[in-house]
Design a protein around this motif. Structure first.
Motif, PDB file in Angstrom:
ATOM      1  N   THR A 150      -2.672   8.105   5.464  1.00 15.04           N
ATOM      2  CA  THR A 150      -2.890   6.741   5.958  1.00 15.04           C
ATOM      3  C   THR A 150      -3.306   5.815   4.817  1.00 15.04           C
ATOM      4  O   THR A 150      -3.923   6.232   3.847  1.00 15.04           O
ATOM      5  N   VAL A 151      -2.952   4.554   4.964  1.00 16.76           N
ATOM      6  CA  VAL A 151      -3.452   3.507   4.073  1.00 16.76           C
ATOM      7  C   VAL A 151      -4.210   2.500   4.939  1.00 16.76           C
ATOM      8  O   VAL A 151      -3.681   2.016   5.945  1.00 16.76           O
ATOM      9  N   ARG A 152      -5.459   2.232   4.548  1.00 20.08           N
ATOM     10  CA  ARG A 152      -6.248   1.202   5.208  1.00 20.08           C
ATOM     11  C   ARG A 152      -6.469   0.048   4.256  1.00 20.08           C
ATOM     12  O   ARG A 152      -6.789   0.274   3.082  1.00 20.08           O
ATOM     13  N   ILE A 153      -6.347  -1.169   4.742  1.00 19.97           N
ATOM     14  CA  ILE A 153      -6.765  -2.354   3.984  1.00 19.97           C
ATOM     15  C   ILE A 153      -7.852  -2.997   4.829  1.00 19.97           C
ATOM     16  O   ILE A 153      -7.610  -3.351   5.986  1.00 19.97           O
ATOM     17  N   GLY A 154      -9.062  -3.101   4.283  1.00 24.01           N
ATOM     18  CA  GLY A 154     -10.205  -3.495   5.114  1.00 24.01           C
ATOM     19  C   GLY A 154     -10.413  -2.431   6.169  1.00 24.01           C
ATOM     20  O   GLY A 154     -10.373  -1.240   5.854  1.00 24.01           O
TER      21      GLY A 154
END
Ligand code: ADP
Ligand code: ADP
Length: 226
Positions: free
Chosen positions: A60-64
């Motif tokens: 997964t990639v989270r931004i904020g």
């Protein structure tokens, strides 16, 4: 501003190339991270997955606080700066910088104010009504930066932005990029194959090799170990 959390991310291309394998990077709010390594080590693939230009096979990639795996590039609140500038040749500098905001239905006065502020920061005020072909390479790269800045994104993603410039300009532009990023405090992920560039720019470096993280640390930790 936002943190970026890259969690156990892999990329398997059609045809069986595993370009990125189980990569974990936690980028702090306002941090400047440089991905460095030889051609083919997976830098662009990783950056493009964060940007949403390439699908994520695993992880997964989270931004904020948002998982962005399925979020369209335009809705990720990031701005990307490329080596080929990707400027519109038929538009002036002003129009190039404003374009991304117009698409987002930002009010006209707000667009003008942001373009004016970016032009001042980047010393592009004298060139606002010129077209890209009437600019030097360094000026074009500044316009590409301006286009990213006016968006006020949560993060900047840089894909070898200086590799088309001559050596002298590369050195001065990397100083400018770093100064600007410090001033704006925007979380940044920057890809380069140039070690010197990586050392100069990075708060922390991520050295990739064969799609895996080989080392991660400050430039001092990575390049000056006893
Ligand atoms: P870098 O940016 O470090 O040069 P890339 O992310 O471009 O590395 O490439 C990593 C590996 O993935 C390389 O082996 C490359 O050939 C392969 N690769 C990149 N893009 C594709 C693609 N679209 N399809 C198949 N293989 C790819
Ligand atoms: P970069 O290393 O800067 O990404 P490349 O010339 O390696 O530049 O890649 C240019 C484009 O070709 C990219 O979109 C990349 O994903 C794609 N590509 C790279 N390697 C392969 C490959 N083995 N098969 C298919 N596409 C590839």
């Amino acid at each position: 501003m936002a943190s970026i959390d890259i969690n156990q991310v892999s990329k398997l291309y059609d045809g069986g190339v595993k370009a990125v394998s189980g990569v974990d990077i936690q980028i702090n709010d306002g941090e400047f991270i440089v991905l460095v390594g030889p051609s083919g080590c997976g830098k662009s693939t990783l950056l493009r997955m964060v940007a949403g230009l390439e699908s994520i096979s695993e992880g997964t990639v989270r931004i904020g606080d948002r998982v962005v795996n399925t979020v369209e590039p335009a809705d990720r609140d990031i701005a990307m700066v490329f080596q080929n500038y990707a400027l519109y040749p038929h538009m002036t500098v002003r129009q190039n910088m404003a374009y991304g905001l117009k698409n987002r239905k930002t009010p006209k006065a707000e667009i003008e104010a942001r373009v004016a502020e970016a032009a001042r920061m980047l010393e592009l005020e004298p060139y606002l009504d010129r077209k890209p072909r009437a600019l030097s390479g360094g000026q074009r790269q500044r316009v590409a930066m301006g286009r990213a800045i006016v968006r006020k994104p949560a993060a900047f993603l840089f894909d070898e932005p200086l590799s088309n410039l001559d050596a002298k300009l590369r050195v001065s532009m990397r100083g400018e990029i770093r100064k600007l990023q410090r001033r704006l405090g925007t979380t940044s992920l920057y890809v380069t194959h140039d070690q010197l560039e990586a050392m100069t720019l990075a708060d922390r470096l991520v050295v990739l090799s064969g799609g895996r993280i080989e080392q991660i640390g400050t430039p001092l930790q990575v390049y000056h170990r006893p």
